[in-house]
Design an enzyme around this catalytic site. Sequence first.
Site, PDB file in Angstrom:
ATOM      1  N   ARG A 103     -45.610 -11.128-100.423  1.00 18.23           N
ATOM      2  CA  ARG A 103     -45.648 -12.152-101.489  1.00 18.23           C
ATOM      3  C   ARG A 103     -47.062 -12.549-101.727  1.00 18.23           C
ATOM      4  O   ARG A 103     -48.179 -12.629-100.798  1.00 18.23           O
ATOM      5  CB  ARG A 103     -45.199 -13.386-100.642  1.00 18.23           C
ATOM      6  CG  ARG A 103     -43.646 -13.608-100.480  1.00 18.23           C
ATOM      7  CD  ARG A 103     -43.263 -15.162-100.244  1.00 18.23           C
ATOM      8  NE  ARG A 103     -43.957 -15.855 -99.107  1.00 18.23           N
ATOM      9  CZ  ARG A 103     -43.630 -17.042 -98.947  1.00 18.23           C
ATOM     10  NH1 ARG A 103     -42.639 -17.617 -99.527  1.00 18.23           N
ATOM     11  NH2 ARG A 103     -44.352 -17.603 -97.971  1.00 18.23           N
ATOM     12  N   ASP A 202     -46.570 -11.566 -89.038  1.00 17.16           N
ATOM     13  CA  ASP A 202     -47.749 -11.737 -87.942  1.00 17.16           C
ATOM     14  C   ASP A 202     -47.201 -12.024 -86.662  1.00 17.16           C
ATOM     15  O   ASP A 202     -47.845 -11.331 -85.605  1.00 17.16           O
ATOM     16  CB  ASP A 202     -48.262 -12.883 -88.560  1.00 17.16           C
ATOM     17  CG  ASP A 202     -49.222 -12.919 -89.702  1.00 17.16           C
ATOM     18  OD1 ASP A 202     -49.519 -11.488 -89.964  1.00 17.16           O
ATOM     19  OD2 ASP A 202     -49.744 -13.590 -90.302  1.00 17.16           O
TER      20      ASP A 202
HETATM   21  C1  PRP Z   1     -42.371 -12.517 -95.991  1.00 15.52           C
HETATM   22  C2  PRP Z   1     -41.080 -12.066 -95.282  1.00 15.52           C
HETATM   23  C3  PRP Z   1     -40.440 -11.713 -96.620  1.00 15.52           C
HETATM   24  C4  PRP Z   1     -40.873 -12.722 -97.701  1.00 15.52           C
HETATM   25  C5  PRP Z   1     -39.925 -13.888 -97.687  1.00 15.52           C
HETATM   26  O1  PRP Z   1     -43.196 -11.159 -96.020  1.00 15.52           O
HETATM   27  O2  PRP Z   1     -40.964 -11.060 -94.376  1.00 15.52           O
HETATM   28  O3  PRP Z   1     -40.431 -10.505 -96.981  1.00 15.52           O
HETATM   29  O4  PRP Z   1     -42.113 -13.312 -96.734  1.00 15.52           O
HETATM   30  O5  PRP Z   1     -40.413 -14.809 -98.769  1.00 15.52           O
HETATM   31  P1  PRP Z   1     -39.920 -15.275-100.225  1.00 15.52           P
HETATM   32  O6  PRP Z   1     -38.339 -15.124 -99.832  1.00 15.52           O
HETATM   33  O7  PRP Z   1     -40.651 -16.359-100.684  1.00 15.52           O
HETATM   34  O8  PRP Z   1     -40.121 -13.704-100.988  1.00 15.52           O
HETATM   35  P2  PRP Z   1     -44.799 -11.539 -96.431  1.00 15.52           P
HETATM   36  O9  PRP Z   1     -44.752 -11.634 -97.979  1.00 15.52           O
HETATM   37  O10 PRP Z   1     -45.308 -12.307 -95.492  1.00 15.52           O
HETATM   38  O11 PRP Z   1     -44.997  -9.886 -96.167  1.00 15.52           O
HETATM   39  P3  PRP Z   1     -45.385  -9.340 -94.732  1.00 15.52           P
HETATM   40  O12 PRP Z   1     -43.980  -9.001 -94.082  1.00 15.52           O
HETATM   41  O13 PRP Z   1     -45.879  -7.795 -95.154  1.00 15.52           O
HETATM   42  O14 PRP Z   1     -46.190 -10.204 -93.976  1.00 15.52           O
HETATM   43  N1  URA Z   2     -42.423 -15.518 -94.740  1.00 10.80           N
HETATM   44  C1  URA Z   2     -42.634 -15.774 -93.600  1.00 10.80           C
HETATM   45  O1  URA Z   2     -42.700 -14.653 -92.665  1.00 10.80           O
HETATM   46  N2  URA Z   2     -42.191 -17.290 -93.033  1.00 10.80           N
HETATM   47  C2  URA Z   2     -41.773 -18.053 -94.110  1.00 10.80           C
HETATM   48  O2  URA Z   2     -41.623 -19.211 -93.474  1.00 10.80           O
HETATM   49  C3  URA Z   2     -41.655 -17.931 -95.279  1.00 10.80           C
HETATM   50  C4  URA Z   2     -41.882 -16.477 -95.705  1.00 10.80           C
END
Ligand code: PRP
Ligand code: URA
Length: 208
Positions: A103, A202
């Site tokens: 995101r 994270d």
């Molecule tokens: C997080 C999570 C989802 C997304 C959800 O990923 O694992 O993929 O956010 O959010 P949304 O429904 O608003 O799209 P993130 O973007 O943090 O990526 P990462 O797992 O690489 O840290």
């Molecule tokens: N992605 C995450 O990892 N946590 C949240 O709460 C929303 C998006």
Amino acid sequence: MSNVFSSTHPLVAHKLTKLRDINTNPKKFRELVRELAALLAYEATADLLVTPRNVETPMTATNGYELQEKIGLVPILRAGLGMVEGFWELMPSAEVWHIGIYRDEKTLKPVEYYNKLPVEPTVSVCLILDPMLATGGSAIATIDVLKRWGVKKIKFVGLIGAPEGIEIMQKTHPDVPIYLACIDDHLNQNGYIVPGLGDAGDRQFGTA
Ligand code: PRP
Ligand code: URA
């Protein structure tokens, strides 16, 4: 919300509470994600098709079944990775097709950065894995990719969903059922689920 499943299982509730806990370290967090994924896998696969197959027991021949559908697990990188092992424990021959989406921190829009799907679909059912369904952007973008790939049967399996994300998912892809451990209260101004668990990627990978 006829195609939204939110678990009422005590084991799920117990493990999810530990997962949310700010004091849970990455090692324990990964263990809980794997265990919760296995518990949800059981629910999300209850309608898989089977075909009859005869089997010889030590006592006699009898009728049995084998899975008819070829399953593809589709973890959304990064956080979805932690759910794969839990599913593999129950369906070890499932193919895994990774989709890389993050995101954008400002716009909260999904940005696709990894996709190595072959031209033709190799599976008949895809289970999208991602612990968090927040705005729904990442899940919707992944479903778009899988539908373009040609897969007809798609399910989303997550741990925590926000009402906002669930609503848009249902409007955009009403044919895709959603399986969750819990539906939370709301999204905050930064697009994080409240009460949630923070950043699932994270917390798994120790990068907070
Ligand atoms: C997080 C999570 C989802 C997304 C959800 O990923 O694992 O993929 O956010 O959010 P949304 O429904 O608003 O799209 P993130 O973007 O943090 O990526 P990462 O797992 O690489 O840290
Ligand atoms: N992605 C995450 O990892 N946590 C949240 O709460 C929303 C998006």
